[in-house]
Design an enzyme around this catalytic site. Structure first.
Site, PDB file in Angstrom:
ATOM      1  CE1 TYR A 194      -4.180  -1.859   0.666  1.00  0.00           C
ATOM      2  CE2 TYR A 194      -2.814  -3.273   1.845  1.00  0.00           C
ATOM      3  CZ  TYR A 194      -3.706  -2.996   1.212  1.00  0.00           C
ATOM      4  OH  TYR A 194      -4.861  -4.087   1.271  1.00  0.00           O
ATOM      5  CB  SER A 195       0.772   4.157  -2.028  1.00  0.00           C
ATOM      6  OG  SER A 195       0.808   3.786  -3.231  1.00  0.00           O
ATOM      7  CB  CYS A 376      -0.567   7.221  -8.270  1.00  0.00           C
ATOM      8  SG  CYS A 376      -0.251   6.028  -6.878  1.00  0.00           S
ATOM      9  CD  GLU A 416       3.407   2.854  -6.430  1.00  0.00           C
ATOM     10  OE1 GLU A 416       4.588   2.665  -6.111  1.00  0.00           O
ATOM     11  OE2 GLU A 416       2.962   3.217  -5.592  1.00  0.00           O
ATOM     12  CE1 TYR A 418      -5.440   0.463  -8.287  1.00  0.00           C
ATOM     13  CE2 TYR A 418      -3.463   1.672  -7.570  1.00  0.00           C
ATOM     14  CZ  TYR A 418      -4.785   1.462  -7.457  1.00  0.00           C
ATOM     15  OH  TYR A 418      -5.550   2.690  -6.793  1.00  0.00           O
TER      16      TYR A 418
END
Length: 418
Positions: A194-195, A376, A416, A418
């Protein structure tokens, strides 16, 4: 952060080339470690090499971590005895040669691997202080809902106490969380990354906490149709004050914030992808953070383009609006609210549509050599962003894909997803 030497990446500016060695004792002392009959560092003093332009920042950080500076020594190539002297001289020679080249030639040259990273970002990046086989056991300090009434789903802002260990991190890094229980194969659950949503000093600016922004994963099983909840996200969203959590890391260097306070920072985020950007914005603009970081006083321009489904899903809305009101010349917030706003074609307004609206302005900003662009969140937004910027670049006769590759080599394009 507290490596015994930071000399390897310091000499990129006139001030940065001046190095000082701090002799420090008592780092990370707290109520628990004070119960022992020996200092944390059994060997006694810790030596930290610091470039001139970060001296004040490092002094403040050492003091907050319970350390005491017992000596400061100026360094040069003759006094460096850790094997860096020859490298330092070589680096200075290379820099002199580089400075003599025309600016255009330098811009067109691909940077040597690693050299650009040290010049633009923190010299010592903490990585894997805690590993999966020996995680840090933190405690939940608070767990608050971020989605307003009428919004979609649940997103929690969690703060964990890490004061009993040595977990250090930088803005843009991630930590791992190991949920309890076993997986479908009968093995212990694996960690999820987790960021981090807080600055290196934590939400309380005391170096004792780390924060996350977590959406509970929820979806329909494609075969049974039943609702399935994410194992780790559900574990985190249900934590109560005082509950323990297994933490690993930190990890990641891709999303680090440049140390240049005059840099421009463009941020494209969807949903919880705002986590690292909250950390950036706190470091840039929050009063307590600015006081804690006298060596970093942001003077550049930050632009956040944030994609969310509904207005109640604008995470950290009050914080963002406060910054925008206080620093209108330095911060700009642009939202794409897909279920409430329409794009130019009459369809839903997604982040790529907002980028297309402001493509010419963004392209102009991106061409400045001190501009860093970050993406992100959901991977699906990348194609639309590229398409919009490609059209803007084409007006100047520039091929976006080629320019983007150059930005990646210069470490000004950070992704970054996903």
């Amino acid at each position: 952060m507290f490596n015994s030497s930071a000399a390897g990446g310091a000499g990129n500016t006139a001030s940065g080339s001046r190095l000082f060695r701090y002799e420090v004792v008592g780092l990370r002392q707290n109520s628990e470690t004070d119960k022992t009959n020996y200092p944390i560092r059994r060997s006694g003093s810790t030596f930290i090499t610091v470039p001139y332009n970060r001296m004040n920042d490092m002094m403040q950080r050492i003091l907050r971590m319970g350390g005491k500076i017992v000596g400061i020594e100026p360094l040069n190539s003759e006094t460096l005895t850790n094997g860096n002297a020859a490298a330092s001289k070589s680096s200075q020679s290379a820099q002199s040669a580089s400075a003599a080249q025309p600016a255009k030639m330098q811009a067109d040259s691909a940077p040597a691997a690693g050299a650009k990273h040290e010049a633009l970002f923190e010299e010592n990046v903490p990585v894997n202080i805690y590993r999966p086989n020996s995680p840090y056991l933190g405690k939940c300090v608070s767990n608050e809902e971020l989605v307003g009434e009428g919004g979609i789903g649940t997103v929690r802002h969690l703060i964990f106490d890490v004061s009993g260990g040595d977990l250090r991190y930088l803005e843009g890094q991630s930590i791992g969380i190991i949920p309890p229980g076993i997986d479908k194969k009968g093995k212990p659950e694996k960690l999820r990354l987790y960021s981090i949503a807080s600055t290196r000093h934590g939400d309380h600016v005391d170096d004792k906490t780390v924060s996350l922004c977590v959406r509970q994963l929820e979806y329909k099983h494609p075969e049974t149709g039943e609702t399935v909840y994410g194992v780790c996200s559900t574990h985190l969203c249900n934590l109560k004050e005082g509950d323990e959590v297994k933490i690993t890391g930190p990890v990641g260097k891709e999303m680090l914030l440049p140390t240049d306070p005059n840099a421009n920072v463009i941020m494209f985020a969807t949903g919880t992808g705002i986590a690292p950007f909250r950390a950036y914005l706190w470091r840039m603009f929050k009063d307590a953070e600015r006081q804690a970081n006298p060596g970093y006083q942001f003077k550049g321009f930050a632009w956040l383009v944030f994609g969310i489904p509904t207005s109640p899903n604008i995470l950290y809305k009050e914080e963002l609006e406060e910054i925008q009101q206080k620093y209108p010349e330095n911060f700009r917030l642009t939202c794409a609210i897909s279920r409430e706003q329409k794009n130019a074609s009459g369809g839903r307004m997604y982040i790529q549509d907002r980028v297309a609206e402001h493509a010419d302005e963004l392209w102009k900003l991106i061409q400045q050599e001190n501009t860093h662009t970050y993406i992100c969140g959901l991977k699906g937004m990348e194609g639309g962003i590229d398409e919009a910027l490609s059209a803007a670049a084409a007006k100047d006769g520039v091929t976006w894909s080629d320019y983007q590759k150059q930005m990646k080599k210069s470490e000004r394009w950070h992704v970054e997803t996903y």
